[in-house]
Write an enzyme that holds these catalytic residues in place. Structure first.
Site, mmCIF file in Angstrom:
data_model
loop_
_atom_site.group_PDB
_atom_site.id
_atom_site.type_symbol
_atom_site.label_atom_id
_atom_site.label_comp_id
_atom_site.label_asym_id
_atom_site.label_seq_id
_atom_site.Cartn_x
_atom_site.Cartn_y
_atom_site.Cartn_z
ATOM 1 N N THR A 33 -2.521 2.516 2.396
ATOM 2 C CA THR A 33 -1.983 1.759 3.447
ATOM 3 C C THR A 33 -1.264 0.573 2.405
ATOM 4 O O THR A 33 -2.411 0.250 1.274
ATOM 5 C CB THR A 33 -3.438 0.767 3.956
ATOM 6 N N ASN A 39 -0.911 -2.934 1.301
ATOM 7 C CA ASN A 39 -1.047 -4.017 1.580
ATOM 8 C C ASN A 39 -0.810 -5.382 1.926
ATOM 9 O O ASN A 39 -0.229 -5.829 0.974
ATOM 10 C CB ASN A 39 -2.877 -5.145 1.069
ATOM 11 N N GLU A 80 -2.450 -4.117 6.906
ATOM 12 C CA GLU A 80 -2.406 -2.664 6.180
ATOM 13 C C GLU A 80 -1.762 -2.128 6.715
ATOM 14 O O GLU A 80 -1.827 -1.818 7.960
ATOM 15 C CB GLU A 80 -3.642 -2.111 5.932
#
Ligand code: ADP
Ligand code: RBF
Ligand code: MG
Length: 149
Positions: free
Chosen positions: A29, A31, A81
């Site tokens: 993910t 961020n 995210e």
């Protein structure tokens, strides 16, 4: 569900997170910084969203995004995210990430095991994949937000 702040357009630099996404969950993910998280509408509903994402001037891909405190990990701060639904050859920390959040999938939940979190994320990705095939969603993929560099 219809939320008044959607579609929501966000952009910002990809920063380091806790390093758990790829390693523990098999789902990287990207961020955003705390500043982006703090710029969100005050009434944003924490949870899992779907939409479109673009890294630098790469093509626009499908995405799922988690906005919240990750109850499973009990983060202290709200994070944003994005898992881009594309296999990238390498990491893109420091890149500019644009996202268009279109719809809400579900609230953040706690889980009794990492495995059930992983299974739920897999279902989120499948749901997003389908929901992004509808005409209303496809229209946003070519929005000026992505073409204005
Ligand atoms: P962190 O905790 O630092 O965010 P993650 O394990 O979540 O680490 O991995 C995220 C990083 O992986 C992103 O910042 C990006 O550089 C890279 N990455 C590679 N492929 C993807 C992808 N498909 N979606 C999101 N990030 C990706
Ligand atoms: N974390 C949670 O604690 N509960 C969730 O329900 C949850 N759902 C997620 C759904 C998606 C599609 C993604 C990409 C992440 C989700 N996360 C959730 C966040 C996950 O815990 C986080 O990405 C990792 O901890 C890495 O920062
Ligand atoms: Mg991450």
């Amino acid at each position: 569900m219809s939320l008044s702040y959607l579609p929501l357009f966000l952009k910002g630099e990809v920063v380091k997170g806790f390093g758990r996404g790829s390693k523990e969950l098999g789902c990287p993910t990207a961020n955003y910084s705390r500043e982006v998280a703090q710029s969100l509408p005050q009434d944003i509903k924490p949870g899992v969203y779907y939409g479109w994402a673009q890294v630098n001037s790469h093509p626009v891909y499908k995405m799922v995004a988690n906005i919240g405190w990750c109850p499973f990990y009990q983060n202290k701060e709200l994070s944003v995210e994005t898992h881009v639904m594309h296999d990238f050859e390498k990491d893109f920390y420091g890149s500019n990430l644009k996202i268009c959040i279109i719809g809400y999938l579900r609230p953040e939940m706690n889980f009794s095991s990492v495995d059930s979190l992983i299974q739920t994320i897999k279902k989120d990705i499948q749901n997003a994949d389908e929901l992004l095939e509808v005409a209303e969603a496809i229209k946003l993929k070519t929005h000026d937000f992505f073409t204005d560099q």
